[in-house]
Enzyme design. Structure first.
Site, PDB file in Angstrom:
ATOM      1  CB  SER A 128     111.308 -10.362 -19.381  1.00 12.04           C
ATOM      2  OG  SER A 128     111.969 -11.557 -19.622  1.00 12.04           O
ATOM      3  CG  ASP A 183     112.831 -11.817 -26.775  1.00 18.13           C
ATOM      4  OD1 ASP A 183     113.624 -12.502 -26.099  1.00 18.13           O
ATOM      5  OD2 ASP A 183     112.191 -10.859 -26.313  1.00 18.13           O
ATOM      6  CG  HIS A 191     114.741 -10.204 -23.382  1.00 20.68           C
ATOM      7  ND1 HIS A 191     113.571 -10.852 -23.696  1.00 20.68           N
ATOM      8  CD2 HIS A 191     114.771 -10.123 -22.024  1.00 20.68           C
ATOM      9  CE1 HIS A 191     112.936 -11.173 -22.589  1.00 20.68           C
ATOM     10  NE2 HIS A 191     113.634 -10.734 -21.558  1.00 20.68           N
TER      11      HIS A 191
END
Length: 530
Positions: free
Chosen positions: A244, A471, A499
């Site tokens: 991320s 995502d 995610h």
């Protein structure tokens, strides 16, 4: 109420769910570093490639005034967690003007390679955020995967301003409770004034409690800290696993130190070319995609609390539920009631991992029966609020980094109002919430030092960029764009929900990444996994 865009990895269900709604980090410029000449080659997912300069590398020779930091020796001690050692790393508050009087102390942890097999080196990890504790992540997940742990010393450093490393502080627990309940979809000018006042008060709290560190928590500076740690650990090149926001941190490292970049895995990638407003709009659409997937699964079930008619109808029912809460918050069994803002945050938290969908269905059904406790629990998990009412540092570190890395998405309520149609188009359910949340950095006490840019990392070893097709927090187009920017990168695609991809159940993804980390072999071009 969410305060700024927050990215990080998820565990099963929602234990590590995170997004904070508004300006996510995407770039900054290192002090004393010139951007390389602009190039305008095409790349998927790029908003305006001709307007994005490239991040230039730092000189390969370490300046003499930084040599003491690179030459320091770490003193390792038992962390109190089985098998882990901890140490403290000193780094300059300001790399342009290093001074021992203002040095920062960063917390570092490691779990040494266990064998069998020859030790490869150190593998640094970061779970995202910004604001997520890399040490907490390491201590929770370091036992897996065993074959990687056997060959690498697993290492984590809490970035500056985060957790154990000179943490940013902003509000007391009681004031944070009030802040999270502020109406983030204002219906009139009075409610807009209340929201902007909340943003101003939050920013003032950060300035008064963390004024020293606040101007120096950029991603650029954290990437430079990682290079100090790399050398102190004795590694010629950095091996790194970032998820991320951690992908932006890792990509920034590769841009600044391409000759020192080794095996880098960037999972759930960000696109540093995008400005804050575009990032927020892209994420609004990403969460709409995730909600549509949840709704499609829900309406197949007779007990779906959002009905069984269609995904559009499910969205309308959820929006109506939020509107009801705006007028009449639900009881939760404690002093706090479930407001519209808290319920929205709870629903958003469950979008990070499809394993959380059954939990969300259950809690929506409870709310339908007048009990808001479940959704409040999801919101508390998202905000990292403990049962005793205390908040982790993540909610404070997150906007501190984001608002420094990029100029604000909006600078006034009028700009938000003008953008509402595009946000509502991106998500009829979440559009207003995301748009108004993106206003928070407008009131930040420190001017942004960064701007959107490309990261090419010419001369770096091959990098693996991982993207998940549905995502919500880091849309798949971002992974495609980042892979296209690098002078040498491989895009690995996970066709699925949730995610990030690594360690979430796909043997195909895990095998490809483990092979790269252990052997240096990148996945085949255009490899897709399910």
């Amino acid at each position: 109420m969410a305060t700024s865009r927050l990215f990080r990895t998820t565990s099963a269900a929602v234990a590590a769910a995170a997004l904070l709604i508004s300006g996510c980090s995407s770039g900054s410029s290192p002090s004393g570093t010139e951007a390389s000449p602009e190039r305008t080659g095409p790349g998927p997912g790029r908003a305006a490639p001709s307007a994005s300069p490239a991040l230039g590398p730092l000189p390969t020779a370490t300046p003499a005034n930084l040599r003491p930091y690179y030459d320091q020796k770490l003193t390792w001690r038992d962390c109190g967690v089985a098998g882990f050692q901890c140490a403290t790393l000193k780094v300059p508050l300001d790399y342009a003007e290093p001074s021992a009087d203002t040095d920062l102390e960063l917390a570092v942890a490691r779990k040494k390679a266990t064998g069998p097999g020859t030790r490869i080196g150190s593998l640094m990890v970061n779970p995202g955020g910004p604001g997520g504790s890399a040490i907490d992540y390491l201590q929770q997940y370091a036992p897996q995967p065993a074959q990687v742990r056997a060959r690498y010393d697993m290492v984590a450093v809490d970035p500056r301003g985060v957790a154990r490393s000179e943490p940013v502080r902003c509000l007391s627990n009681k004031r944070m409770d009030k802040y999270t309940q502020t109406d983030q979809t204002p219906d009139d000018s009075a409610e807009v004034d209340k929201l902007t006042t909340a943003y101003r008060d939050f920013a003032k709290g950060c300035e008064s409690r963390s004024g020293k560190v606040l101007p120096h928590v950029s991603t650029i500076e954290s990437a430079r800290d990682m290079d100090v740690l790399r050398e102190v650990l004795g590694d010629k090149k950095l091996s790194y696993m970032g998820a991320s926001y951690g992908t932006f941190l890792g990509a920034t490292y590769a841009g600044l130190f391409p000759s020192r970049s080794g095996r880098l895995v960037l999972d759930g990638a960000m696109n540093p070319e995008l400005d804050s407003r575009t990032i927020n709009l892209n994420q609004t659409a990403g969460f709409n995609t995730a909600f549509t997937a949840f709704a499609a699964d829900c309406i197949k079930r007779k007990d779906c609390p959002l009905g069984t008619k269609s995904t559009d109808d499910a969205g309308k029912r959820l929006s109506a539920f939020f509107q009801q809460l705006d007028a009449r918050p639900l009881p939760t069994g404690e002093a706090r009631r479930l407001t519209e803002s808290l319920a929205t945050t709870g629903v958003i938290a469950a979008m990070y991992d499809e394993q959380a969908w059954p939990i969300l269905r259950e809690y929506l059904a409870q709310a339908k029966d007048g009990n808001g406790r479940g959704l409040l629990t999801l919101s508390d998990t998202y905000y990292e609020r403990d049962p005793d009412g205390s908040y982790a540092n993540q909610m404070f570190a997150n906007p501190a980094v984001n608002c420094l890395d990029l100029p604000p998405a909006f600078t006034s309520p009028d700009e938000v109002r003008a953008a509402l149609p595009s946000f509502r188009k991106a998500s009829p359910v979440f559009g207003d919430n995301f748009a108004w949340a993106a206003l928070n950095c407008a009131y930040w006490p420190v001017k942004a030092t960064g701007k959107a840019h490309r990261i090419e990392a010419e001369g770096a070893a091959p990098i693996v960029v991982v993207g998940t097709t549905r995502d919500p927090a880091t849309p798949y187009e971002w992974a495609k764009a980042l892979a296209a920017q690098f002078s040498g990168a491989t895009l690995l695609t996970y066709d699925g929900d949730g995610h990030t991809a690594y360690g979430r159940g796909s043997d195909c993804i895990d095998t490809a990444i483990n092979t790269y980390l252990l052997e240096g072999t990148t996945p085949p071009k255009n490899k897709r996994c399910t």
